[in-house]
Design an enzyme around this catalytic site. Structure first.
Site, PDB file in Angstrom:
ATOM      1  N   LYS A  79     -50.097   8.385   6.123  1.00 26.66           N
ATOM      2  CA  LYS A  79     -49.114   7.406   5.631  1.00 26.66           C
ATOM      3  C   LYS A  79     -48.991   6.461   4.553  1.00 26.66           C
ATOM      4  CE  LYS A  79     -45.105   4.330   7.361  1.00 26.66           C
ATOM      5  NZ  LYS A  79     -44.524   3.631   8.680  1.00 26.66           N
ATOM      6  N   SER A 159     -39.834   3.487  10.046  1.00 27.97           N
ATOM      7  CA  SER A 159     -40.149   4.289   8.611  1.00 27.97           C
ATOM      8  C   SER A 159     -40.701   5.370   8.225  1.00 27.97           C
ATOM      9  CB  SER A 159     -40.587   2.736   8.176  1.00 27.97           C
ATOM     10  OG  SER A 159     -41.903   2.636   8.427  1.00 27.97           O
ATOM     11  N   SER A 183     -41.202   2.079  14.238  1.00 28.12           N
ATOM     12  CA  SER A 183     -41.219   2.896  12.812  1.00 28.12           C
ATOM     13  C   SER A 183     -42.441   4.269  13.583  1.00 28.12           C
ATOM     14  CB  SER A 183     -41.592   2.116  11.598  1.00 28.12           C
ATOM     15  OG  SER A 183     -40.991   1.481  11.067  1.00 28.12           O
TER      16      SER A 183
END
Length: 493
Positions: A79, A159, A183
């Site tokens: 990420k 997210s 998330s």
């Protein structure tokens, strides 16, 4: 022969150690898949071809010498929130344009120490603020799943949308993700993948771009429960550079899989039956209850009375911490700089150009609730509510409950640029209704795929555990996974 990208981490690990395949072959298979499909999904914001091959080559050498680590040769996506030395790290924000850190986050350093290979950096909501991966400076990520007979593009959740989409579309063997209010778990539920948010302090936050420091926690998104257990073992550690990380041994989570849940007490909170919840979610929840009961677990009804205040309290605490964390992005030392007539003008112009709408909205909310005259009315009250939420869980666990079963999300994935969601931020925030309590209380939570809705889209169940009892979650979620089976999107790309 199975397409190499369809191997789970556990399967790839065994084949690499047996010398059936090489790390270079596996890495090249993933790089090929990324090059062919990333334009469709927008899951990666940077692909590190050369670095990946270099790392895979080193893995092959270690494997040949019999010195392979726990993740030797396994290709992972990272990420864009984790600092990776010399590689694009921008939290999917314009304000961090061109930033390439000179250091490595502790979580990624742990993965590389165990032999993992980096494929690249994954798209996400800007600064991890969002539930649909539509706030990224690099544009939205597409979910590999589509409703039956439809070609409408769906969100992968947020997210960590890039992480979930890349795992689901076989563009990495597993991915790192972070969870501040859901998330990891919400995108996992939207993409038919497994995501675990460990206990606060289980993984170091050092070198991870901060959103809300008292809520953020790193964890993996993978294709099955075993892979999540393998990855978390490598990611977790104490860290002298992060005083919130906890100094206790990291168990071998994989050994928890397949252990009996006989006699385990599973709590079902009545407060999670929210108004307007689709019947399919309720039916799925009942299925999960039945599966655990059949496996010998005892099901008990419980109450978590302060649940209804969790979302409003979260949307005070998280933006307040964000407004103080994001104050450092000023255009002076790194990232975007928009010239101004003086330093104040330069700050203002840089931030106006650098931050997206959702980030600006949350900074303003956060600054407001921390301002003189409102601090006591909002922030202090929210912290008191947080204490009550934590106490609700403590009371339930004290009464002998081992884990709590809830839905992971209030619906399946929705469309990109959904007008209802775009017009009403609160509606978007409600996506986290089942997940934020876990962050507020610092507990571990796992989302595991449990079925498909009427349109053929994946739905997940969530298990919440006691602090540092991730093994219990792996044990119970493995039972659900065995009963529900595994889910893959039908290939349309």
């Amino acid at each position: 022969m199975t397409d190499l990208t369809h191997l789970t981490i556990a399967e790839a690990r065994d084949r690499l150690h047996a010398k059936d395949i090489s790390a270079i072959e596996l890495t090249d298979a993933y790089l090929g898949a990324i090059d062919a499909a990333n334009e469709t999904f927008n899951a990666y914001v940077a692909v590190t071809h050369d670095k990946a091959r270099e790392m895979a080559k080193a893995s092959d050498e270690r494997l040949a010498a019999g010195k392979g680590g726990a993740l030797e040769g396994i290709p992972l996506g990272i990420k864009d929130l984790f600092a990776t030395e010399g590689v694009h790290t921008q939290a999917a924000s314009h304000v961090l344009d061109g930033f390439k850190p000179r250091y490595e986050s502790t979580v990624t350093a742990n993965l590389w120490a165990d032999g993992a290979v980096m494929l690249g950096k994954l798209n996400m909501d800007e600064f991890a603020m969002g539930s649909s991966n539509e706030t990224s400076y690099y544009g939205p990520v597409k979910n590999p799943w589509r409703a039956k007979g439809s070609n409408v593009d769906l969100v992968p959740g947020g997210s960590s949308g890039g992480s979930a989409a890349a795992v689901s579309a076989f563009l990495c063997a597993g991915a790192t993700a972070t969870d501040t209010g859901g998330s990891i778990r919400q995108p996992a539920a939207f993409t038919g993948t497994v995501g675990i948010k460990p206990t606060y302090g289980r993984c170091s936050r050092w070198g991870t771009v901060a959103f809300a420091s008292s809520l953020d926690q790193a964890g993996p998104i993978t294709r099955d429960v075993r892979d999540a257990a393998i990855m978390l073992k490598s990611m977790a550690s104490v860290d002298a550079k992060d005083t919130t990380s906890v100094d206790r041994p990291v168990p071998d989570y994989e050994t928890a899989l397949g252990q009996s849940v006989k006699g385990m007490k599973i709590g079902i909170p009545k407060e999670y039956r929210v108004d307007g919840m689709p019947e399919e979610i309720e039916a799925l929840w009942q299925k999960g209850i039945a599966w655990l009961k059949d496996a010998g677990a005892e099901i008990v009804d419980i109450s978590l009375p302060h649940t209804k205040y969790a979302l409003p309290a979260y949307y005070i605490v998280a933006p307040a911490e964000a407004s103080s964390n994001l104050a450092r992005y000023d255009g002076v030392r790194y990232g975007l700089r928009v010239p101004g007539k003086d330093i104040i003008d330069m700050y203002e112009k840089t931030r106006a150009a650098g931050f997206g709408r959702e980030v600006k909205r949350r900074i303003m909310i956060g600054t407001y609730v921390l301002s003189a005259g409102y601090y006591d009315a909002y922030y202090v009250q929210a912290q008191k509510v947080r204490t009550l939420i934590k106490k609700d869980f403590e009371d339930v666990f004290h009464a002998g409950v081992d884990a709590i079963l809830t839905p992971a999300t209030p619906s399946a994935a929705f469309g990109i640029a959904d007008q209802d969601m775009a017009a009403d931020p609160v509606k978007m925030y409600l996506n986290d209704i089942f997940t934020v309590t876990v962050n507020m209380a610092g507990l571990p939570g796992i989302a595991v795929p449990a079925g498909l809705d009427g349109k053929g889209l994946p739905l997940g169940l969530q298990l919440i555990g006691r602090p540092f009892e991730e093994e219990t979650l792996f044990r119970a979620s493995h039972v659900i996974e065995q009963a529900a089976g595994r889910f893959e999107p039908e290939k349309w790309w």
